[in-house]
Design an enzyme around this catalytic site. Sequence first.
Site, short mmCIF file in Angstrom:
data_model
loop_
_atom_site.label_atom_id
_atom_site.label_comp_id
_atom_site.label_asym_id
_atom_site.label_seq_id
_atom_site.Cartn_x
_atom_site.Cartn_y
_atom_site.Cartn_z
N GLY A 348 1.55 -0.96 -0.15
CA GLY A 348 0.48 -0.16 -0.35
C GLY A 348 1.23 1.26 -0.29
N SER A 349 0.18 2.59 -0.01
CA SER A 349 1.09 3.68 0.29
C SER A 349 0.14 5.25 -0.81
CB SER A 349 1.89 4.00 -1.49
OG SER A 349 1.20 3.86 -2.34
N GLY A 350 0.49 5.84 0.56
CA GLY A 350 -0.50 6.96 0.56
C GLY A 350 0.28 8.16 1.29
N PHE A 352 0.44 8.71 4.45
CA PHE A 352 1.40 9.27 5.38
C PHE A 352 3.16 7.79 5.03
CE2 PHE A 352 -2.36 8.85 7.25
CZ PHE A 352 -2.17 10.10 8.34
N GLY A 353 2.56 7.45 3.72
CA GLY A 353 4.04 6.33 3.16
C GLY A 353 3.83 5.36 2.75
N VAL A 355 3.99 1.22 2.70
CA VAL A 355 3.66 -0.07 3.70
C VAL A 355 4.34 -1.38 2.72
CG1 VAL A 355 1.81 -1.27 5.16
CG2 VAL A 355 1.31 1.12 4.22
N LYS A 370 5.76 -0.07 8.13
CA LYS A 370 5.69 1.32 7.11
C LYS A 370 6.20 3.08 7.25
CE LYS A 370 0.82 2.56 7.93
NZ LYS A 370 -0.45 3.40 8.05
N ASP A 466 -8.99 9.50 11.43
CA ASP A 466 -9.55 8.82 10.00
C ASP A 466 -10.24 7.62 9.56
OD1 ASP A 466 -9.51 9.45 7.05
OD2 ASP A 466 -6.99 9.19 6.54
#
Length: 668
Positions: A348-350, A352-353, A355, A370, A466
């Site tokens: 995953g990515s987004g 916050f950084g 994963v 993460k 969130d």
Amino acid sequence: MAEKVFSLWVFLLLLHPVKPADVATPLLDGFSSGFSAAGNNLTLDGVAAVESNGVLQLTNYDTTMAPGHAFYSNPIQFKNSSGEVMSFSTSFAFAIIPQPGKQGGDGLAFAISPAKGIPGANAGSYIALFNSSNDGNSSNRILAVEFDTYMNAEYGETDNNHVAVDINSIKSNKSAQVPFNLTSGQVIQAWINYNSPTNQLDVRVAMDSAKPSSILLSDKVNLSEILNESMYIGFSAATGLFTSSHYILGWSFNMNGEAKSLNLSQLPKIQLPSATGTKKNRKGLIVGVSVSCALAVILLSALTFYIVRRKKMADAVEDWEHNIGPHRFPYEELKKATRGFKEKELIGSGGFGRVYKGILPNSDTQVAVKRIPQDSKRGLQAFISEVATIGRLRHRNLVQLLGWCRREADLLLVYEFMPNGSLDNHLFDEPKSILSWEQRFKIIKGVASGLLYLHEEWEKTVVHRDIKAANVLLDSEFNARLSDFGLAKLYEHGSNPSTTRVVGTLGYMAPELTRTSKPTTSSDVYAFGALLLEVVCGRRPINPTASSEELMLVDWVWEKWAVGAVLDVVDARMEGKFDEAEAVLVLKLGLICSNDDADVRPSMRMVVRYLEGELELREEVAMPYKKKGRGDGGGRSTVEFEDYTQSFPTTSSVYDVGGRHIEESPLW
Ligand SMILES: *[C@@H]1O[C@H](CO)[C@@H](O)[C@H](O)[C@H]1NC(C)=O
Ligand SMILES: *[C@@H]1O[C@H](CO)[C@@H](O)[C@H](O)[C@H]1NC(C)=O
Ligand SMILES: *[C@@H]1O[C@H](CO)[C@@H](O)[C@H](O)[C@H]1NC(C)=O
Ligand SMILES: *[C@@H]1O[C@H](CO)[C@@H](O)[C@H](O)[C@H]1NC(C)=O
Ligand SMILES: *[C@@H]1O[C@H](CO)[C@@H](O)[C@H](O)[C@H]1NC(C)=O
Ligand SMILES: *[C@@H]1O[C@H](CO)[C@@H](O)[C@H](O)[C@H]1NC(C)=O
Ligand SMILES: *[C@@H]1O[C@H](CO)[C@@H](O)[C@H](O)[C@H]1NC(C)=O
Ligand SMILES: *[C@@H]1O[C@H](CO)[C@@H](O)[C@H](O)[C@H]1NC(C)=O
Ligand SMILES: *[C@@H]1O[C@H](CO)[C@@H](O)[C@H](O)[C@H]1NC(C)=O
């Protein structure tokens, strides 16, 4: 023979050279030659090991989230011919040594189990006795006397230094605070006696060889109803985010008679790893070699200098980092775990950084790492002090933070790995399989329970900030586990302090946030309401491609509700297989939580009580929402939300106050 007397002596201490006479038992031969040898009567699993001097080490403080079991390999007959559990007695000596400079965790227990070990049990607060799915199930048939050194408020515990009786559940039947420090590292003896005619289970403890007359904890329980005829006895211990080394130094057990007390001065001694042992020696060796060989001196010392310098730069620990609670992983370990942060391991990515999936080299534990880049040292410092708080949050519906690491300006957070990924992947677009109603309802109750813990059950109120489907992860049994709690706050810390940013996700953001930009438990409840509707309807809160009346999910559900056709909104992919009463309850709760007026939204405590059926959700409860005059634009900042939708037709984004798109939020 009417009465079968069983007597067992397990003296792990008998290897001790001072008492050669005792080495005669077959058990000890097994220990001295490793556990594969004949005559070995202990079955070990997890990180448990018997050291060469005969000390049984159940866990070590270098390994987080690790279980350790040691069970006597032969089953024991617990019931007499009339099917009643006989009286028994056991005494054992133990010591608990917390990780130096840290709070210890989680504890150890004497356990009676139907199996030679406790397969499937979780480490951490479950002390490797139970797991989140079987906790409280009477078919566990497990009796444990636990020595708990971590306070789990969610189980109603009020201290981190108690002994307790656990029957089929980690929620103790009865507990008592121990009058001395369990984690002092001193040897402690415990005596457990069960008297069958009176059903009395008594526990005594002392830092002494002699059995005290005073009973510390006494519970009345008819074990004939709990235990099976044939059971195994042994020890269970676990580490969590905080860790202790748990040792058993000697043990005796007797059926229908008194177990012999242990003489503490005859027990083997725990051998602690010398303070900073191996590393120092290795350095010494390098220096020694370099001095001895003239040519190599220059080369080697240059190399040593280079390595040391590199190491310093890479993993340098600064003063302010020393008091951070959670386990600090060496960078190299995480690098190895994620195979050098390989693209292939990216899950995953987004915002916050990124994963990564990883496997910790020492324990084969799957983790999610993460990686959060930081641009300023000041931000990083604030960030890491928040990590200390996050690390202390523990609940079965939260993804546990296992530890962290800093390398230069990168912060790495290590979490439990969740094999079923995030909830949004199971709801939207084209999921591999459709969640059943039972799964959905369990997920909803799980999220509610996790959020209640954050809001009301922990020592401080934690606002998640969130809540959304992408931040609800699913474990192997599709239990909901909230992730990214507290990170939104960190994100603010890390940003330029001169701008106030609202972090949240479109469609989940309470209307008051655009005015006050101050997240509250009530704005979390709003987002939770949006999540409830999504889970039932299988749609995102905003559907830019849908017709205008279906654009905003909450409005659409409300309109259907108003005309008495609310079940029309239920995800058609379930093909009508759902519990109508439960679906109506969840939809109604979803609408109530999505009320524009923050003051009339229920608390998570109330939400949980409705979901558990403890409170009936009466029609009037939804009324304030209805009175607001929905549909005519009153009360709600619809216009602003539509603006967002047009410019940024995605629900998973982070926005600042002005509505400017900042960056994608994490998928994981
Ligand atoms: C260990 O097990 C063997 C048989 O498996 C038995 O003969 C022996 O008595 C046991 N030792 C102890 C100390 O229970
Ligand atoms: C919980 O333990 C049981 C055995 O009692 C096991 O079958 C199950 O898979 C475990 N569940 C999880 C989530 O580990
Ligand atoms: C308890 O465990 C048994 C066996 O694993 C299972 O069949 C049963 O459904 C469980 N009961 C509950 C209430 O979870
Ligand atoms: C206590 O023990 C009984 C068995 O006697 C069990 O049914 C009950 O659920 C236990 N747990 C608690 C928290 O009281
Ligand atoms: C118990 O002993 C440990 C180790 O010496 C120490 O760190 C801890 O603070 C002590 N706890 C209490 C409550 O005194
Ligand atoms: C079995 O144990 C119970 C409780 O201690 C006792 O009342 C009963 O007489 C025992 N039965 C036999 C056959 O020894
Ligand atoms: C314990 O439970 C068993 C089985 O239910 C029952 O036969 C027995 O009388 C009970 N013993 C006592 C002392 O209450
Ligand atoms: C324990 O005994 C019960 C009833 O006698 C039986 O149904 C169950 O399978 C047994 N459990 C185990 C783990 O042996
Ligand atoms: C314990 O052992 C020591 C030395 O081995 C001995 O001097 C002492 O008398 C023993 N104590 C008891 C209570 O047996």
